[in-house]
Design a protein around this motif. Structure first.
Motif, mmCIF file in Angstrom:
data_model
loop_
_atom_site.group_PDB
_atom_site.id
_atom_site.type_symbol
_atom_site.label_atom_id
_atom_site.label_comp_id
_atom_site.label_asym_id
_atom_site.label_seq_id
_atom_site.Cartn_x
_atom_site.Cartn_y
_atom_site.Cartn_z
ATOM 1 N N TYR A 222 0.831 -1.201 0.000
ATOM 2 C CA TYR A 222 0.000 0.000 0.000
ATOM 3 C C TYR A 222 0.863 1.247 0.000
ATOM 4 C CZ TYR A 222 -3.886 -3.118 1.278
ATOM 5 O OH TYR A 222 -4.827 -4.111 1.299
ATOM 6 N N THR A 223 0.202 2.403 -0.073
ATOM 7 C CA THR A 223 0.882 3.681 0.038
ATOM 8 C C THR A 223 0.527 4.311 1.380
ATOM 9 O OG1 THR A 223 1.045 4.154 -2.331
ATOM 10 C CG2 THR A 223 0.956 6.047 -0.860
ATOM 11 N N TYR A 224 1.536 4.777 2.103
ATOM 12 C CA TYR A 224 1.342 5.398 3.408
ATOM 13 C C TYR A 224 1.536 6.902 3.241
ATOM 14 C CZ TYR A 224 1.455 0.657 5.161
ATOM 15 O OH TYR A 224 1.170 -0.678 5.381
ATOM 16 N N ALA A 225 0.498 7.660 3.574
ATOM 17 C CA ALA A 225 0.479 9.090 3.295
ATOM 18 C C ALA A 225 -0.117 9.837 4.484
ATOM 19 C CB ALA A 225 -0.328 9.371 2.020
ATOM 20 N N ASP A 303 7.762 12.119 2.971
ATOM 21 C CA ASP A 303 6.393 12.389 3.419
ATOM 22 C C ASP A 303 5.426 11.260 3.079
ATOM 23 O OD1 ASP A 303 6.876 15.237 4.270
ATOM 24 O OD2 ASP A 303 7.380 15.423 2.145
ATOM 25 N N TRP A 304 5.606 10.665 1.914
ATOM 26 C CA TRP A 304 4.776 9.542 1.477
ATOM 27 C C TRP A 304 5.677 8.342 1.231
ATOM 28 C CZ3 TRP A 304 0.393 10.612 -2.558
ATOM 29 C CH2 TRP A 304 -0.266 11.816 -2.270
ATOM 30 N N LEU A 305 5.154 7.164 1.496
ATOM 31 C CA LEU A 305 5.795 5.931 1.067
ATOM 32 C C LEU A 305 4.893 5.312 0.000
ATOM 33 C CD1 LEU A 305 7.504 3.292 3.305
ATOM 34 C CD2 LEU A 305 6.004 2.576 1.461
ATOM 35 N N ILE A 306 5.311 5.430 -1.250
ATOM 36 C CA ILE A 306 4.488 4.974 -2.367
ATOM 37 C C ILE A 306 4.777 3.509 -2.659
ATOM 38 C CG2 ILE A 306 4.131 5.208 -4.857
ATOM 39 C CD1 ILE A 306 4.309 8.158 -4.580
ATOM 40 N N GLY A 307 3.748 2.687 -2.549
ATOM 41 C CA GLY A 307 3.903 1.252 -2.712
ATOM 42 C C GLY A 307 3.333 0.718 -4.000
ATOM 43 N N ASP A 308 3.075 -0.587 -3.996
ATOM 44 C CA ASP A 308 2.687 -1.289 -5.217
ATOM 45 C C ASP A 308 1.346 -0.833 -5.778
ATOM 46 O OD1 ASP A 308 4.994 -2.649 -4.822
ATOM 47 O OD2 ASP A 308 4.067 -4.509 -4.135
ATOM 48 N N ASN A 309 0.450 -0.300 -4.944
ATOM 49 C CA ASN A 309 -0.846 0.138 -5.464
ATOM 50 C C ASN A 309 -0.686 1.260 -6.488
ATOM 51 O OD1 ASN A 309 -0.062 1.956 -3.362
ATOM 52 N ND2 ASN A 309 -2.155 2.715 -3.261
ATOM 53 N N VAL A 310 0.409 1.997 -6.407
ATOM 54 C CA VAL A 310 0.709 3.025 -7.405
ATOM 55 C C VAL A 310 1.671 2.485 -8.457
ATOM 56 C CG1 VAL A 310 1.764 5.287 -7.792
ATOM 57 C CG2 VAL A 310 0.276 4.923 -5.814
ATOM 58 N N LEU A 311 2.707 1.784 -8.014
ATOM 59 C CA LEU A 311 3.749 1.332 -8.932
ATOM 60 C C LEU A 311 3.250 0.296 -9.933
ATOM 61 C CD1 LEU A 311 6.771 1.067 -6.464
ATOM 62 C CD2 LEU A 311 6.153 2.957 -7.988
ATOM 63 N N ARG A 312 2.114 -0.357 -9.646
ATOM 64 C CA ARG A 312 1.533 -1.285 -10.628
ATOM 65 C C ARG A 312 1.078 -0.559 -11.894
ATOM 66 N NH1 ARG A 312 0.123 -6.309 -8.257
ATOM 67 N NH2 ARG A 312 0.000 -6.260 -5.981
ATOM 68 N N SER A 313 0.859 0.721 -11.794
ATOM 69 C CA SER A 313 0.316 1.488 -12.918
ATOM 70 C C SER A 313 1.391 2.134 -13.783
ATOM 71 C CB SER A 313 -0.641 2.576 -12.397
ATOM 72 O OG SER A 313 -1.778 1.999 -11.785
ATOM 73 N N VAL A 314 2.680 1.854 -13.496
ATOM 74 C CA VAL A 314 3.747 2.496 -14.254
ATOM 75 C C VAL A 314 4.847 1.490 -14.560
ATOM 76 C CG1 VAL A 314 3.302 4.727 -13.159
ATOM 77 C CG2 VAL A 314 5.053 3.215 -12.200
#
Length: 493
Positions: A222-225, A303-314
């Motif tokens: 997930y992404t932690y924000a 500030d954010w930890l961007i995880g697989d829920n975002v990285l799957r789209s790129v």
């Protein structure tokens, strides 16, 4: 050397293959074998408990030959783990392979404390021992549809997947900080939910106030924000509510949330199936994959930890720094290619969740309104010139007015003479007007013509790669460019 891979890849240590979780958020390799020490490894007396945001791994620093992505390394330092608790182990992995910078490596810090310098990361040694290999990695993450079809992930070292070769034409996004970073941090401009662009801010010292520092972390599902970010994403969704016991938003599964991130003036749409995936515990419930944090996620480092829920789209390319003609290595950067067609993603969402798809979903690049007005400083010469102009301006205006009057009189006289001319007809030729601007669509449809339609994804909660930085690791570039000047090619073909 490239090959199709999922996020769980194979690394060979001591002649034995081990599946490992690929993790851009950390920098250490650790293996939990069937016995300790693992075959072919030489353990040292140094031991350490490597702690992650979720899970831990205890073992001894060891050395063994290694091979990764078809590239051999004669001697690699790693943590030969004898006991561990980590979600990655529950999904078939025998360890984690950190793809970050050496300056974040705990193993390297441990080895350095003995006066040795042989604890560099696997990627460092891979490029050091293979100077002909361009020093970047590139990959997309594997996803699984509800129907059971798998979209294969792709991982490569020193080359790109042919279908995503356009990634090298995208903006080179600098890391933050630009020089000698410890993590794959980049600056986020803003994020878009529906038609609303939401500004961001940062708590990281030295970061621009109108940006957010985000860590690209393939080791986190997930992404932690920040809390207000998650409120902006889910707060306006009818029926959505925050579950304090779960620590996440609970969202109606039928609610499509269209959103995108803007990084370096580029738009990256996110598949709505990834914004509110089905709960792993209850398939009838959907949860927000952007998880709110009441305090700074990265303890002042991001500030954010961007995880697989975002990285799957790129499709992302992580470059450790290009070499110039003199052999000097530049700063690292990231290049990102969007893989989501928002309209098609809406169709896929409603195919799985029911309902009617949205159409004509576009995301416009927003100007940096949060930065306020721009202050322009004038040099002394320019200021003096303006002062002189202000003194003589009335006289100049008077002369200009007289000239304008004379021109008007001549123009009237010319029109009168023209009208009196007989036998003269107007020309029939049409003068073409200006070309109308083409409608802007930030998602190039041709880019997706060869892409398989994405479906919903199975989330496997793996470790947040937030290692405890309890050991001092002196800041250093990812690789020693000076020791092999002129031997390395530039990393972008």
């Amino acid at each position: 050397m490239g090959a199709d891979r999922s996020t769980c890849n194979q690394v060979t240590v001591g002649g034995v293959d081990y599946p490992v979780q690929l993790d851009t958020g950390s920098s250490d390799l650790w293996i939990l074998g069937s016995s300790a020490p693992i075959p072919g490894a030489n353990d040292t007396s140094q031991s350490y408990n490597l702690t992650y945001g979720i899970g831990w791994a205890f073992g001894h620093v060891a050395y063994a030959s290694a091979e990764f992505a078809g590239i051999s390394i004669p001697k690699q330092a790693f943590l030969d783990v004898s006991s561990a608790q980590n979600p990655a182990l529950s999904y078939g992995a025998d360890g984690i392979l950190g793809l970050g910078f050496t300056s974040l490596s705990t193993v390297d810090a441990l080895v350095n404390s003995t006066g040795a310098s042989t604890g560099r990361t696997l990627l460092y040694n891979l490029f050091q021992d293979n100077p002909s290999e361009p020093n970047f990695i590139a990959f997309s993450l594997e996803s699984t549809t509800d129907a059971g079809d798998t979209i294969a992930g792709s991982f490569s070292v020193g080359e790109t997947e042919p279908a995503y070769a356009n990634v090298t034409s995208t903006n080179k996004i600098p890391t933050w900080p630009v020089n000698s970073p410890t993590r794959w941090n980049v600056l986020l401009d803003s994020f878009i939910v529906g038609t609303q662009t939401v500004p961001v801010s940062s708590s990281v010292s030295g970061a621009p106030s109108n940006k957010a520092v985000v860590l690209l972390d393939s080791g986190t599902s997930y992404t932690y924000a920040p809390t207000d970010v998650c409120q902006a994403i889910y707060g306006g969704v009818a029926g959505a509510q925050y579950d304090s016991g779960l620590g996440q938003w609970v969202v109606p599964c039928s609610a499509e949330i269209d959103m995108a991130l803007q990084i370096d003036n580029q738009i990256f749409p996110i598949n709505p199936l990834d914004v509110s995936p089905q709960s792993t515990g209850d398939p009838t419930t959907c949860v927000g994959s952007f998880v709110p944090q009441s305090v700074s996620v990265g303890a002042g480092q991001f500030d954010w930890l961007i995880g697989d829920n975002v990285l799957r789209s790129v499709y992302a390319l992580y470059d450790f720094g290009d070499f110039d003609s003199s052999g000097k290595m530049g700063n690292p950067y990231v290049q990102i290619l969007p893989l989501v067609n928002p309209d098609q993603a809406s169709v896929d969402f409603h195919t799985v969740r029911g309902g009617t798809p949205n159409t004509n979903i576009t995301y416009a690049v927003s100007n940096d309104a949060a930065s306020g007005s721009t202050t322009v400083s004038l040099s002394t010469d320019v200021a003096n010139t303006i002062d002189k102009l202000s003194k003589y301006l009335p006289a100049m205006l008077g002369v200009m007015a007289l000239n304008a009057l004379i021109l008007i009189v001549l123009a009237i006289a010319g029109l009168v003479l023209l009208c009196r001319r007989k036998g003269k007809t107007a020309r029939a030729r049409k003068i073409p007007g200006r070309l109308s601007p083409m409608p802007m669509n930030n998602t190039n449809m041709n880019r997706f013509s060869d892409m398989p339609p994405p479906g919903s994804h199975t989330y496997e909660p793996v470790s947040m790669a937030l290692t405890e930085d309890t050991l001092f690791a002196p800041p250093s570039p990812a690789f020693k460019g000076d020791s092999r000047q002129g031997e390395r090619p530039r990393s972008v073909a």
